[in-house]
Write an enzyme that holds these catalytic residues in place. Structure first.
Site, PDB file in Angstrom:
ATOM      1  N   ASP A  17       0.821  -1.217   0.000  1.00 20.20           N
ATOM      2  CA  ASP A  17       0.000   0.000   0.000  1.00 20.20           C
ATOM      3  C   ASP A  17       0.859   1.273   0.000  1.00 20.20           C
ATOM      4  O   ASP A  17       1.985   1.269   0.482  1.00 20.20           O
ATOM      5  CB  ASP A  17      -0.912  -0.024   1.232  1.00 20.20           C
ATOM      6  CG  ASP A  17      -2.081   0.926   1.089  1.00 20.20           C
ATOM      7  OD1 ASP A  17      -2.315   1.429  -0.027  1.00 20.20           O
ATOM      8  OD2 ASP A  17      -2.757   1.182   2.099  1.00 20.20           O
ATOM      9  N   ASN A  57     -10.542  -3.314  -6.547  1.00 22.95           N
ATOM     10  CA  ASN A  57      -9.741  -2.316  -7.286  1.00 22.95           C
ATOM     11  C   ASN A  57     -10.319  -1.963  -8.656  1.00 22.95           C
ATOM     12  O   ASN A  57      -9.880  -1.006  -9.295  1.00 22.95           O
ATOM     13  CB  ASN A  57      -8.278  -2.769  -7.433  1.00 22.95           C
ATOM     14  CG  ASN A  57      -7.474  -2.641  -6.156  1.00 22.95           C
ATOM     15  OD1 ASN A  57      -6.508  -3.368  -5.941  1.00 22.95           O
ATOM     16  ND2 ASN A  57      -7.854  -1.718  -5.279  1.00 22.95           N
TER      17      ASN A  57
HETATM   18  C1  FPP Z   1      -2.214  -0.048  -3.227  1.00 24.18           C
HETATM   19  O1  FPP Z   1      -1.659   1.252  -3.144  1.00 24.18           O
HETATM   20  C2  FPP Z   1      -1.566  -0.754  -4.318  1.00 24.18           C
HETATM   21  C3  FPP Z   1      -2.205  -1.352  -5.348  1.00 24.18           C
HETATM   22  C4  FPP Z   1      -3.672  -1.365  -5.469  1.00 24.18           C
HETATM   23  C5  FPP Z   1      -1.448  -1.995  -6.431  1.00 24.18           C
HETATM   24  C6  FPP Z   1      -0.210  -2.723  -5.995  1.00 24.18           C
HETATM   25  C7  FPP Z   1       0.487  -3.166  -7.200  1.00 24.18           C
HETATM   26  C8  FPP Z   1       1.812  -3.090  -7.395  1.00 24.18           C
HETATM   27  C9  FPP Z   1       2.805  -2.661  -6.388  1.00 24.18           C
HETATM   28  C10 FPP Z   1       2.340  -3.547  -8.678  1.00 24.18           C
HETATM   29  C11 FPP Z   1       2.516  -5.011  -8.551  1.00 24.18           C
HETATM   30  C12 FPP Z   1       3.167  -5.493  -9.678  1.00 24.18           C
HETATM   31  C13 FPP Z   1       3.644  -6.713  -9.747  1.00 24.18           C
HETATM   32  C14 FPP Z   1       4.423  -6.968 -10.908  1.00 24.18           C
HETATM   33  C15 FPP Z   1       3.401  -7.767  -8.779  1.00 24.18           C
HETATM   34  P1  FPP Z   1      -2.562   2.489  -3.515  1.00 24.18           P
HETATM   35  O2  FPP Z   1      -2.418   2.756  -4.963  1.00 24.18           O
HETATM   36  O3  FPP Z   1      -3.950   2.260  -3.047  1.00 24.18           O
HETATM   37  O4  FPP Z   1      -1.860   3.633  -2.703  1.00 24.18           O
HETATM   38  P2  FPP Z   1      -2.578   4.866  -1.984  1.00 24.18           P
HETATM   39  O5  FPP Z   1      -3.346   4.287  -0.834  1.00 24.18           O
HETATM   40  O6  FPP Z   1      -1.420   5.701  -1.569  1.00 24.18           O
HETATM   41  O7  FPP Z   1      -3.452   5.525  -3.009  1.00 24.18           O
END
Ligand code: FPP
Length: 247
Positions: free
Chosen positions: A26, A74
């Protein structure tokens, strides 16, 4: 003033390395926004960071690392962000054979992949196939994954097998039910990590988390380092796990 002594205090007990670690990656969006970058830049950096964390976990003997890459919720994100995440995942899957070479790791995808594009589904099958003989750590990517959805899909499969046969219904227990889950072949999850300051499970590994230890940190995932993982494992090793019993 008190300073947190770090490195010298953090010697890990190699006999008590968590078998299975779950990570809610996250904080990518916030990390990017703070730098004036598009949210997708945070996800890209998050995917890069994952490689170092995988290497570290594999090197200390963790058997499985489950990372939450895309939840069943998501899909509510802007289409541009979904597309960028899917492209990133596709690219990663295509590179897996090369990336895992010499690392002896196996790739597994958990979640309902049926709504994903045919291109991504084919890349998943290929990536799982070419790494199938890896007997080191399993990198389990939770993709279109939700803990509730995993349980519902397991229940459907189990119902289809037992039908209305009373003898078979009577045989249903936790062990049997677990065998129908996406992560049935992985060890029990010992430690769940959530960076970025949030303190909730967000539909991650609901069944598996029953007796997992939780570790939270304010660091956003794109800034997460091996030392942070080491700290999490160190803290885990200093917990008193009683599993509902007494010592
Ligand atoms: C949550 O942070 C993260 C996600 C929904 C996506 C996570 C995916 C990756 C790190 C890429 C993975 C890739 C591979 C190749 C496994 P957020 O975007 O909700 O962060 P925020 O809470 O700060 O908005």
């Amino acid at each position: 003033m008190f300073f947190k002594k770090k490195a010298e205090k953090m010697e890990l007990d190699m006999e008590r390395i968590p078998r299975h670690i779950g990570v809610i990656m996250d904080g990518n969006g916030r990390w990017a926004s703070r730098r004036g970058l598009p949210r997708s830049a945070g996800h890209k950096r998050g995917a890069d960071i994952l490689e170092n964390i995988c290497d570290y976990c594999n090197s200390i003997g963790v058997k499985a690392l489950t990372v939450y890459a895309f939840s069943t919720e998501n899909w509510a994100r802007p289409q541009g962000e979904i597309d960028a995440l899917m492209e990133l995942l596709y690219h990663y899957l295509q590179m897996v054979e090369e990336k895992f070479k010499g690392r002896n790791m196996r790739l597994k995808i958990s979640g309902d992949i049926s709504p994903l594009s045919e291109k991504i589904q084919a890349a998943i099958h290929h990536a799982e196939e070419v790494t199938a003989s890896g007997c080191g750590m399993v990198l389990n990517i939770a993709l279109n994954y939700g803990g509730r959805d995993e349980i519902v899909r397991a229940a459907r499969k189990l119902c289809a097998d037992v039908g209305s046969n009373p003898e078979k219904i009577a045989q249903i227990d936790e062990k049997l039910f677990t065998s129908y889950l996406d992560m049935a072949d992985l060890p029990e999850v010992d430690l769940i990590i959530r960076p970025s300051g949030e303190k909730r499970l967000s539909n991650f590994m609901l069944w598996q988390a029953a007796y997992a230890e939780f570790w939270y940190s304010d660091i956003c995932w794109p800034d997460f380092k091996e030392e942070d993982m080491q700290q999490a494992i160190y803290d885990y090793q200093n917990r008193d796990r009683r599993f509902g019993g007494v010592k």
